[in-house]
Structure formats: C-alpha cells, structure tokens
Write an enzyme that holds these catalytic residues in place. Structure first.
Site: not given
Ligand code: NVA
Ligand code: CP
Length: 310
Positions: A109, A136, A139, A225, A265, A293
C-alpha cells in the site's frame, strides 16, 4: 535488465486480469468462504510467506491479508515506512530485490502507482496492489464478489459512483470495461475521472452525470467513498465545500432500482459522503463487503502462488 520482467503474475491494476480469470477467482472465493464458514481447515500455503508493506494506514487490508494468510497455513511479515529502510530512502528497486528473495508474495500500500510498478519490476515474486493513489483493485475484487453473492452476475448492470474521481472510481472504471457493466459517474467539477488515466479506451462503459441523483437513476448498485483520500488531507477544507451535494442519501437510493445495493469500501463518514440511514439501512451490504476482502484475497493469493486448482 530488470529481473522482474519475466512471466511472474502480479495484481497491480484491475485490468491485469481477464474476465475469465475473475470468473475463476469469484468461484474460488465462494468455495474458500464456505469452507471458512464451516470451520473446515484449508491450508494450501503452508511454508509460504506474505510480506505486507504499508506506507499508509489500514484496518481492513491489513487484517484481511494477515488473517487470510494465516488461515491458509502461511505466515506474514508486516513492514511500514517508519520501521523499514523505505522511510530512509533505500531505493525501491533494492528493497524489491531483497524482500522478494525471502518471501513468496508481497502486498504493498503506497502513494504513486509508479512506485508499486517499480517494485514489481524488480520482484522475483508476485506483487499485489493494496491501494495506491490511482487504484484499489483488491477492494473492487471483493465488491464485485459481494454483488455476485447478493444479486448474481454484474454483467449488463449499472453501477453508480457518487463522489471523488479517486482510486476507487478509477478501479470501478477498469472493472466496468473488463466485466461488461456500465458505470454511471457523478463527481464535483475539478474531481472528475479520466478514462485515459485508468487506461480504458472503451468509453462506452462509462456515463458521466453532473447531478448525482441522475447518476443513481436505475442503478443496481450505488457506491461512494470518502471525500478526502489518504494523502490528500491538505485539501480537506476545499473538498468539504466542493462535495457537499455528493452525499448518498435516501432520495438517491430511491432513484435507483428498488433492489439496488449500497456499498462503501470503508472507512465511512456518516453525514459526509453517505447518510447514516443509507449505510446503516437495509440496502447496505458494507459489512459483507468488508468481510469479503478476506475471502477474495485468499482466492487471489492461492491463484498467484499455486495457479488454478484442479
Ligand atoms: N479512497 C480511499 C480509500 C480508503 C480505503 C483512500 O485512498 O484513502
Ligand atoms: N477499504 C480499505 O481498504 O480499508 P483499509 O484502509 O482499512 O485497509
């Protein structure tokens, strides 16, 4: 020469897999989930190790990968920027060379997709995108699996995206292109999606709406989101103003199909991108979505490490 430029299968973007590979993964996820629910031991990844690298926070991604890997008999190494040399400017190529000599699969990540792709280019083992600024895919793998569990095939259906043209929106766009559904998108101006960024040339799978209510009309699934994704916190104030009309509410859900589902998500902000009555209401499947997930990613790791079973 980049050692990673071989036939190793990575999952860096949703478009890395074909529709028939997704059909296989959804089938495997369902089998793996049923076994889990029945307390049947399934440990095909004994002696395999997953390295997880987090440069941003996580709850679901960490727990789903970590629990999933242990349940399949493997083990997990957890690294963050702060407790590894990634935060002290060791080149990503070198990190990839070293880590991929010691583990069997890596989940990352991070911020830029380019960094993830750079890591994969030098990795000897499969690399999974655990979220970047651009995409992502894990997800959406779980989201489509959740849709199928509740309503059957997503092909030919309409998914409404209300909110930011972010990593989730880009990934939904790739999924629409590959899996044959239509994505209705409504974002405030200045936060639009760009099909070229997602590498989607078939723009027939996307319809853009100024008004979020119009995007929801006739949709089989409404999804949104956070207004401010990780890494964009400095823009929070401006985003709060720009996104004020992009809160998924009961009126939007009423404009969708009568049996439309709601997904998010997570983490969610009730009263911002979604009304509490919607996310906590009868059409919401967000808890199944979060749980899935783990099942979907177990199928993904099984596929990347063992190929097709049977
Ligand atoms: N769009 C959000 C998703 C978090 C799971 C982010 O990137 O923070
Ligand atoms: N939806 C998702 O990826 O959640 P986290 O940021 O908690 O991993």
């Amino acid at each position: 020469m980049k050692p990673g430029m071989s036939l190793i299968k990575h999952f860096l973007q949703f478009k890395d897999f074909r529709a028939e590979e997704y059909a296989y993964l959804f089938e495997r996820a369902s089998i793996i989930k049923t076994r889990f629910k029945n307390y049947e031991k399934y440990t095909p990844l004994v002696d395999r190790t997953l390295a997880m690298i987090f440069e941003k926070a996580s709850t679901r991604t960490r727990v789903s990968f970590e629990a999933g890997m242990y349940q399949m008999g493997g083990s997990v190494v957890h690294l963050t920027t702060g407790d590894s040399h990634l935060g002290r400017a060791e080149p990503v190529d070198d990190t990839a060379r070293v880590i991929s000599r010691m583990v069997d699969v890596v989940m990352i990540r991070t911020y830029e997709q380019a960094k993830l792709e750079g890591f994969a280019a030098y990795s000897r083992v499969p690399v999974i995108n655990g979220l970047t600024n651009e995409y992502h895919p894990c997800q959406i793998l779980a989201d489509v699996f959740t849709y199928i569990e509740h309503r059957g095939s997503i092909a030919g259906k309409v998914v409404a995206w209300v909110g930011d043209g972010n990593n989730m929106a880009n990934t939904w766009l790739q999924a629409a292109d590959i899996l044959g559904f239509t994505l209705h998108v409504s974002t405030p101006s200045g936060y639009e999606i760009d099909p070229k960024v997602a590498g989607v040339t078939n723009t027939g799978c996307v319809k853009v709406f100024k008004n979020p209510l119009d995007a929801c009309r006739g949709a089989h699934l409404v999804t949104t989101d956070v207004w401010t994704s990780m890494g964009y916190e400095a823009e929070n104030e401006a985003r709060m103003k720009a996104f004020a009309d992009w809160c998924v509410d009961r009126e939007m859900m009423a404009a969708a199909q009568p049996d439309a589902l709601f997904m998010h998500c997570l983490p969610a902000h009730r009263g911002e991108e979604v009304e509490a009555d919607v996310i906590d209401g009868p059409q919401s499947v967000v808890w199944d979505e979060a749980e899935n997930r783990m099942h979907a990613q177990k199928a993904l790791m099984e596929y990347l490490l063992l190929g097709r079973i049977g």
